[in-house]
Scaffold this motif. Structure first.
Motif, PDB file in Angstrom:
ATOM      1  N   ALA A 355      37.325  25.534  39.949  1.00  0.00           N
ATOM      2  CA  ALA A 355      38.157  24.863  38.949  1.00  0.00           C
ATOM      3  C   ALA A 355      38.778  25.874  37.993  1.00  0.00           C
ATOM      4  N   ALA A 356      37.976  26.852  37.549  1.00  0.00           N
ATOM      5  CA  ALA A 356      38.505  27.869  36.632  1.00  0.00           C
ATOM      6  C   ALA A 356      39.588  28.710  37.297  1.00  0.00           C
ATOM      7  N   VAL A 357      39.364  29.105  38.550  1.00  0.00           N
ATOM      8  CA  VAL A 357      40.354  29.921  39.261  1.00  0.00           C
ATOM      9  C   VAL A 357      41.637  29.135  39.489  1.00  0.00           C
ATOM     10  N   LEU A 358      41.519  27.865  39.849  1.00  0.00           N
ATOM     11  CA  LEU A 358      42.717  27.055  40.071  1.00  0.00           C
ATOM     12  C   LEU A 358      43.511  26.885  38.778  1.00  0.00           C
ATOM     13  N   LEU A 359      42.813  26.701  37.662  1.00  0.00           N
ATOM     14  CA  LEU A 359      43.514  26.559  36.379  1.00  0.00           C
ATOM     15  C   LEU A 359      44.223  27.855  36.002  1.00  0.00           C
ATOM     16  N   VAL A 360      43.489  28.973  36.086  1.00  0.00           N
ATOM     17  CA  VAL A 360      44.059  30.242  35.643  1.00  0.00           C
ATOM     18  C   VAL A 360      45.132  30.732  36.608  1.00  0.00           C
ATOM     19  N   GLY A 361      44.878  30.610  37.903  1.00  0.00           N
ATOM     20  CA  GLY A 361      45.789  31.193  38.865  1.00  0.00           C
ATOM     21  C   GLY A 361      46.959  30.332  39.264  1.00  0.00           C
ATOM     22  N   PHE A 362      46.801  28.992  39.203  1.00  0.00           N
ATOM     23  CA  PHE A 362      47.840  28.142  39.763  1.00  0.00           C
ATOM     24  C   PHE A 362      48.347  27.075  38.789  1.00  0.00           C
ATOM     25  N   PRO A 388      58.183  37.984  34.851  1.00  0.00           N
ATOM     26  CA  PRO A 388      57.235  38.929  35.479  1.00  0.00           C
ATOM     27  C   PRO A 388      55.790  38.594  35.169  1.00  0.00           C
ATOM     28  N   LEU A 389      55.530  38.160  33.923  1.00  0.00           N
ATOM     29  CA  LEU A 389      54.151  37.805  33.573  1.00  0.00           C
ATOM     30  C   LEU A 389      53.662  36.624  34.401  1.00  0.00           C
ATOM     31  N   SER A 390      54.580  35.665  34.687  1.00  0.00           N
ATOM     32  CA  SER A 390      54.211  34.522  35.499  1.00  0.00           C
ATOM     33  C   SER A 390      53.849  34.956  36.917  1.00  0.00           C
ATOM     34  N   MET A 391      54.638  35.831  37.501  1.00  0.00           N
ATOM     35  CA  MET A 391      54.341  36.319  38.845  1.00  0.00           C
ATOM     36  C   MET A 391      53.023  37.098  38.863  1.00  0.00           C
ATOM     37  N   ALA A 392      52.769  37.895  37.821  1.00  0.00           N
ATOM     38  CA  ALA A 392      51.504  38.621  37.735  1.00  0.00           C
ATOM     39  C   ALA A 392      50.331  37.656  37.660  1.00  0.00           C
ATOM     40  N   SER A 393      50.543  36.515  36.972  1.00  0.00           N
ATOM     41  CA  SER A 393      49.481  35.513  36.886  1.00  0.00           C
ATOM     42  C   SER A 393      49.188  34.908  38.250  1.00  0.00           C
ATOM     43  N   TYR A 394      50.238  34.651  39.029  1.00  0.00           N
ATOM     44  CA  TYR A 394      50.034  34.147  40.385  1.00  0.00           C
ATOM     45  C   TYR A 394      49.227  35.153  41.221  1.00  0.00           C
ATOM     46  N   LEU A 395      49.596  36.421  41.118  1.00  0.00           N
ATOM     47  CA  LEU A 395      48.883  37.454  41.872  1.00  0.00           C
ATOM     48  C   LEU A 395      47.428  37.552  41.432  1.00  0.00           C
ATOM     49  N   LEU A 396      47.200  37.458  40.102  1.00  0.00           N
ATOM     50  CA  LEU A 396      45.826  37.498  39.593  1.00  0.00           C
ATOM     51  C   LEU A 396      45.032  36.303  40.095  1.00  0.00           C
ATOM     52  N   GLY A 398      45.612  34.570  42.835  1.00  0.00           N
ATOM     53  CA  GLY A 398      45.343  34.746  44.258  1.00  0.00           C
ATOM     54  C   GLY A 398      44.210  35.720  44.512  1.00  0.00           C
ATOM     55  N   ALA A 399      44.169  36.793  43.717  1.00  0.00           N
ATOM     56  CA  ALA A 399      43.089  37.767  43.877  1.00  0.00           C
ATOM     57  C   ALA A 399      41.736  37.153  43.522  1.00  0.00           C
ATOM     58  N   CYS A 400      41.703  36.375  42.438  1.00  0.00           N
ATOM     59  CA  CYS A 400      40.446  35.711  42.055  1.00  0.00           C
ATOM     60  C   CYS A 400      40.007  34.709  43.124  1.00  0.00           C
ATOM     61  N   LEU A 401      40.987  33.975  43.678  1.00  0.00           N
ATOM     62  CA  LEU A 401      40.659  33.006  44.723  1.00  0.00           C
ATOM     63  C   LEU A 401      40.115  33.715  45.956  1.00  0.00           C
ATOM     64  N   ALA A 416      37.546  36.852  55.654  1.00  0.00           N
ATOM     65  CA  ALA A 416      38.756  37.591  55.993  1.00  0.00           C
ATOM     66  C   ALA A 416      39.583  36.850  57.027  1.00  0.00           C
ATOM     67  N   VAL A 417      38.929  36.228  58.006  1.00  0.00           N
ATOM     68  CA  VAL A 417      39.678  35.491  59.029  1.00  0.00           C
ATOM     69  C   VAL A 417      40.386  34.292  58.420  1.00  0.00           C
ATOM     70  N   VAL A 418      39.667  33.509  57.582  1.00  0.00           N
ATOM     71  CA  VAL A 418      40.282  32.321  56.982  1.00  0.00           C
ATOM     72  C   VAL A 418      41.377  32.712  55.995  1.00  0.00           C
ATOM     73  N   LEU A 419      41.056  33.619  55.068  1.00  0.00           N
ATOM     74  CA  LEU A 419      42.031  34.018  54.056  1.00  0.00           C
ATOM     75  C   LEU A 419      43.198  34.772  54.686  1.00  0.00           C
ATOM     76  N   GLY A 420      42.891  35.751  55.541  1.00  0.00           N
ATOM     77  CA  GLY A 420      43.964  36.495  56.197  1.00  0.00           C
ATOM     78  C   GLY A 420      44.803  35.612  57.094  1.00  0.00           C
ATOM     79  N   GLY A 421      44.150  34.648  57.754  1.00  0.00           N
ATOM     80  CA  GLY A 421      44.896  33.741  58.616  1.00  0.00           C
ATOM     81  C   GLY A 421      45.908  32.920  57.847  1.00  0.00           C
ATOM     82  N   PHE A 422      45.504  32.409  56.686  1.00  0.00           N
ATOM     83  CA  PHE A 422      46.428  31.577  55.916  1.00  0.00           C
ATOM     84  C   PHE A 422      47.488  32.412  55.203  1.00  0.00           C
ATOM     85  N   LEU A 423      47.150  33.619  54.773  1.00  0.00           N
ATOM     86  CA  LEU A 423      48.169  34.491  54.192  1.00  0.00           C
ATOM     87  C   LEU A 423      49.217  34.873  55.240  1.00  0.00           C
TER      88      LEU A 423
END
Length: 826
Positions: A355-362, A388-396, A398-401, A416-423
Motif C-alpha cells: 500500500a505504501a509503495v503504491l501510494l508513493v510510486g503510483f 522531471p520530478l514526477s518522472m523521478a517519482s515514477y522511477l522511484l 518502480g524501484a521500490c515495487l 526476476a522472471v515475473v518482474l523482468g517478464g512484465f517489464l
C-alpha cells in the motif's frame, strides 16, 4: 482536507481509487495469509517423511544430553532404530527373509501416523495404528507375503519370538531412502535388547525424532548442529531427500507466483485509477491556482486525501483479506490432515508495504502533475509536459515495487522472471501494439461504415491514449491468462512428473542368466517387460591419480559417499529423465569414460576432465568425466550417479536392477516373484509413491484456490482499467449527441473501439503469457513444458469479447441522461 475527501467520496471521484486500493491490499493480504498458512501446513505434512520436525541419526546410541536439551526446549521426543537382520516365519515352514528391523518408542511418529491393517486381504485400505504392545510386531505386506504371516503368527527376530499384531500398510517416514531397505518389520523399542542383535560392530542406526513449536525447533537445531560429532547427522526439510525438497520448493514457488501476479494487478489498478483522478481534477486545481492557492497547498490537500484514503483502504483491505482467507481455510481443512496454523505477521507487513509503495510510486506522480497545472488551463484547457520530478517519482516507485517483489518472492530467480517478464512485456506490447493498431485502423477505415467508422476514427484521433489503453489491457489479460490457462498447464506438468503408473517396485540382485526368465514372468503376468539395467559395485579410490578418503572432506555426505561403494552402470543411450548440462554424451564409445550426476559432482568437487579411478573386486580401472547430468528425481525410475559407455565395464562382476509398476490389487504377484526368484530382492516403494502423490494433490488443491482468488481480482482490475477512459469518452459522445449523432451509431463506434483494443491486447497477452509461462516452467519450476497451441487464439477471443462487454458496461452511463448535463460535467 477531510471535507474534500468526504465530498469526493460522495461524488464518486475517489470510488475507483478506493476500490482499487482495497482490492490490491485485500487480494495481496489474503493470498499472503493463505500462502503463509498453507506453506506452514505443507511443511508440517512433509515432516511426516522425517517422523517429526527434525531427525537426528547416528551409528551409536545418542547421549542423554540431546534428550535433555530437547526437553528443555519444550519439544516432544520419540526414538527409533534401524538394522538389517534375518526374520524367521513359522517353525514348521523354516522360511527366513532378510528384513529391515525398525524399533519404535511409544509416541512414534511425532508427525503423521502409521497405518496397520489386521487382515492381509485388506492391505491398502489402512487404518491408524494403535500403540504397539511389547512382544508384538507389524510386518509390511511384502514381508508378510514372503513368510506367509497372518495376525497371531509367531516370528523370530534373533533371540526374540514375537506375535504378528497386524500388517503395516503405510509408514510415512519410509520415503527417506527408498534404496536402503529390505522388507520392513516394526517392533517395540524396548524389545530391541531382547533380540540379542545389539553386538559390538552391529550396523545399527540410532535415531531421535523431535517436534514442537517452530521457534523451539529452530533453537534446538542450532544447539544440536553445534554439538554433532563423528557419525552423527541432522536432517530437516531443507536437507532431506530430493523428492521431499522438490515438493516443498515447487509448492512455495507456485504460492509466491500467485502473490507476485497479484502485485502486478494492484499496480495496474492503482496507477490507472490515480491517473483518472488526476485528469478529473485538473480544472479544479487550475481554479484553485487562480484563487491564490500555492503548489504546496494543492499537494497537501490532495495528498492528504490519499494518505487518509490509503490508511483506511489498508485497514479495510487487510481485514477483508483476513476474512477471505478464513473462508478459504474452511475449504482447505478437507485437503490437509490438520488445521492450518495461525497466520504470521509477514503478510501484514507485505500488505502495508505494498500500500505504501503504491501510494508513493503510483499516486504521488499524478499529484505532482496536479500541483504544477498552469492557471491558463481555466481558459485554454492546457497543461504542461510531465515534470522531471514526477518522472523521478515514477522511477522511484518502480524501484521500490521491484524491491518489494524480490522480498516477497524469497528468491531472485522467480522475482526476476515475473518482474523482468512484465517489464519486457510493456516495451514489446508498446512497440507491437502500435504497429497492430496502425494496421487495423487503416484496414478498418477502408472497410467500416456508419457507427463502426466513428470508433475507428476515435482510435486514430487518440493514438497515444489508445496505445496506453491497449498496453494496460494487455498486461491485465496476460496476468489473467497466466492465472488460468498457463497455470493449469504448469500444474498439469507438475502432476505428470509423478504419474499414476509411476514405478512402485524395484528389483535388485538380478543375475545375468535370470533376465530371460524374469521377462517371461512379466509377460505371463500381463505386465510390460521392464528394462534390466546392469549394475557394477565399485569404490571411488582416486581422482586425477590422487588417492582420496573420507578425511579429505568436511561435509558429512561427501564422507559417506567416499566410504561406500557406488552403483555403476553402462549404456549407450541417455536414460529417460536425464539431461546433459555440461560436456557431451559419449554415445556408443567403448573406452572407459564417465557421465556423473551434477549433485554428486558438486559434493565431491568433481569437474569435466577429471580422471576417476574405481576399484571393483580388487581390480582398478580409470576414465575421464566427459559429461555432467541433471536427474529427474520425481520419476521414481532407476537412476545412477555414474554411467559408463556400453561395453566398457564388460568382464566386471555384474548384477541387474529394474523398476516396474504393480497395479493395485495384484500384491500377490510379489509373493509369486519371490518364490520363483528367491535371490532377487523386491523393494516396495508403493507407500512412498502413494504418499508423494497424495501430498502433491493436496498442495495443488490449495494452489488452485489461491489462484482462483487472484483470478477474480484480475477480472475486477480489468474493469477498473477500462473505467479510467470513460471520462474523455463521455465528453466526446455528449458532443456527438449534441450534433445529432444517433445512439445506435455511437454504440457501434464505442463497441468497435473496445473490440479493436481488446483484440489487439488479447493477441499480445496470448503471446506474452506463453513466453512468460515457458520461462517460468523451465527456469523456475524445472518442467519440460510445451506451451499449448491455442493460447494465442484464446487470448484474442477473450480480449475481443471480454473487453467489448466490459467496455460497453462501463460506458453505459455515457449514453444515458441529458446531453446538457454531460457537457456541464466536462
Amino acid at each position: 482536507m477531510l471535507r474534500m475527501l468526504a465530498r469526493d467520496l460522495r461524488a464518486g471521484e475517489l470510488t475507483v481509487v478506493f476500490v482499487a486500493m482495497v482490492l490490491a491490499v485485500a487480494a495481496l493480504s489474503s493470498v499472503g495469509f493463505l500462502a503463509d498458512r498453507v506453506r506452514h501446513a505443507v511443511e508440517r505434512e512433509a515432516h511426516q517423511l522425517l517422523g517429526g520436525d527434525l531427525l537426528l541419526s547416528a551409528d551409536h546410541p545418542w547421549p542423554e544430553a540431546y534428550r535433555e536439551a530437547a526437553r528443555q526446549h519444550g519439544l516432544r521426543l520419540a526414538e527409533s532404530a534401524l538394522l538389517l537382520s534375518m526374520v524367521g516365519g513359522a517353525a514348521e515352514t523354516g522360511a527366513v527373509q532378510l528384513a529391515e528391523i525398525k524399533a519404535i518408542s511409544p509416541g512414534y511418529p511425532l508427525r503423521g501416523a502409521l497405518e496397520v491393517e489386521p487382515f492381509n486381504d485388506k492391505v491398502g485400505a489402512g487404518g491408524t495404528a494403535p500403540p504397539l504392545p511389547l512382544g508384538t510386531v507389524w510386518p509390511d505386506e511384502r514381508l508378510a507375503a514372503a513368510l506367509a504371516l497372518e495376525p497371531g503368527t509367531k516370528v523370530r527376530i534373533g533371540a526374540l519370538t514375537a506375535s504378528v499384531g497386524g500388517i503395516l500398510t503405510l509408514d510415512p517416514e519410509r520415503g527417506i531412502n527408498p534404496f536402503a531397505f529390505a522388507p520392513r518389520l516394526i517392533i517395540h523399542f524396548d524389545d530391541l535388547a531382547a533380540t540379542g542383535l545389539i553386538q559390538p560392530g552391529s550396523r545399527i542406526t540410532w535415531r531421535l525424532h523431535v517436534a514442537g513449536d517452530e521457534q523451539a525447533v529452530a533453537a534446538f537445531r542450532q544447539w544440536a548442529q553445534a554439538h554433532l560429532g563423528r557419525g552423527e547427522k541432522l536432517e530437516a526439510l531443507d536437507n532431506a531427500r530430493p523428492e521431499v525438497r522438490v515438493i516443498i520448493e515447487r509448492a512455495e514457488r507456485f504460492l509466491r507466483l500467485a502473490a507476485l501476479l497479484t502485485v502486478v494487478l494492484a499496480t495496474i489498478a492503482v496507477g490507472m485509477a490515480a491517473h483518472r483522478f488526476m485528469q478529473r481534477h485538473l480544472d479544479a486545481c487550475a481554479v484553485l491556482r487562480c484563487l491564490g492557492a500555492s503548489e504546496q497547498q494543492i499537494l497537501l490537500i490532495h495528498g492528504g486525501e490519499f494518505v487518509v484514503l490509503g490508511v483506511i483502504a489498508t485497514l479495510v483491505g487487510g481485514l477483508g483479506g483476513l476474512l477471505v482467507q478464513e473462508a478459504l481455510h474452511g475449504l482447505l481443512t478437507g485437503l490437509l490432515a490438520e488445521r492450518l496454523p495461525p497466520p504470521g505477521l509477514l503478510p501484514w507487513l507485505h500488505g502495508g508495504a505494498v500500500a505504501a509503495v503504491l501510494l508513493v510510486g503510483f499516486v504521488v506522480p499524478p499529484l505532482l502533475r496536479l500541483r504544477s497545472v498552469p492557471t491558463l488551463r481555466v481558459l485554454r484547457r492546457e497543461w504542461g509536459e510531465v515534470a522531471p520530478l514526477s518522472m523521478a517519482s515514477y522511477l522511484l516507485g518502480g524501484a521500490c515495487l521491484a524491491g518489494l517483489m524480490f522480498w516477497m518472492a524469497g528468491e531472485a530467480r522467480l522475482a526476476a522472471v515475473v518482474l523482468g517478464g512484465f517489464l519486457a512485456a510493456i516495451a514489446v506490447y508498446a512497440l507491437i501494439g502500435r504497429l497492430l493498431l496502425e494496421v487495423v485502423v487503416r484496414l478498418a477505415s477502408r472497410l467500416a461504415s456508419g457507427g463502426w467508422r466513428i470508433g475507428v476514427a476515435s482510435l486514430r484521433r487518440h493514438g497515444s491514449a489508445s496505445l496506453l489503453q491497449v498496453v494496460a489491457l494487455a498486461l491485465g489479460l496476460t496476468t489473467l491468462l497466466l492465472l488460468s490457462l498457463v497455470k493449469n498447464d504448469l500444474l498439469a506438468a507438475w502432476q505428470t512428473k509423478l504419474p499414476p503408473d509411476a514405478p512402485n517396485r524395484f528389483l535388485i540382485n538380478i543375475q545375468p542368466e535370470q533376465r530371460a526368465a524374469l521377462g517371461e514372468f512379466f509377460s505371463q503376468a500381463g505386465l510390460a517387460v521392464p528394462r534390466f539395467e546392469p549394475m557394477v559395485r565399485g569404490r571411488l579410490v582416486a581422482v586425477n591419480g590422487r588417492p582420496i578418503g573420507p578425511q579429505e572432506f568436511a561435509e558429512e555426505r561427501a564422507r559417506r559417499l567416499v566410504e561406500r561403494e557406488f552403483n555403476l552402470t553402462q549404456r549407450d543411450d541417455l536414460p529417460l529423465g536425464n539431461a546433459i548440462i555440461a560436456g557431451k554424451w559419449f554415445g556408443n564409445g567403448a573406452t572407459v569414460q564417465f557421465s556423473v550426476e551434477q549433485g554428486l559432482a558438486g559434493t565431491l568437487g568433481l569437474k569435466l576432465g577429471d580422471e576417476l579411478s574405481f576399484e571393483v573386486a580388487g581390480q582398478r580401472f580409470s576414465g575421464p568425466v566427459t559429461s555432467l547430468r541433471k536427474l529427474d528425481w520425481d520419476s521414481m525410475r532407476v537412476n545412477f550417479f555414474v554411467i559408463a559407455p556400453q561395453g566398457s565395464l564388460d568382464g566386471q562382476p555384474t548384477s541387474y536392477i529394474t523398476s516396474f509398476h504393480l497395479p493395485a490389487g495384484r500384491e500377490a504377484l510379489t509373493a509369486a516373484l519371490v518364490q520363483s526368484f528367491p535371490n532377487v530382492t523386491v523393494i516396495d516403494v508403493a507407500a512412498l509413491v502413494r504418499q508423494l502423490q497424495q501430498t502433491v494433490g493436496q498442495v495443488i488443491g490449495a494452489i488452485q484456490l489461491v489462484f482462483l482468488f487472484a483470478l477474480i481480482a484480475g477480472l475486477t482490475v480489468l474493469y477498473a482499467a477500462i473505467e479510467t477512459s470513460n471520462g474523455a469518452r463521455g465528453q466526446e459522445l455528449a458532443v456527438m449527441r449534441a450534433l445529432g449523432g444517433q445512439r445506435r451509431q455511437l454504440r457501434q463506434g464505442v463497441l468497435a473501439e473496445f473490440a479493436v483494443q481488446g483484440g489487439v491486447a488479447g493477441l499480445l497477452a496470448g503471446a506474452g503469457a506463453t513466453a512468460i509461462g515457458t520461462v517460468l516452467a523451465r527456469q523456475v519450476f524445472g518442467f519440460d513444458y510445451l506451451p499449448r497451441s491455442d493460447t494465442l487464439s484464446i487470448g484474442f477471443a477473450a480480449g475481443l469479447v471480454g473487453v467489448a462487454i466490459f467496455g460497453m458496461i462501463a460506458a453505459r452511463r455515457a449514453f444515458s441522461g441529458r446531453v446538457i448535463d454531460r457537457l456541464r460535467e466536462g
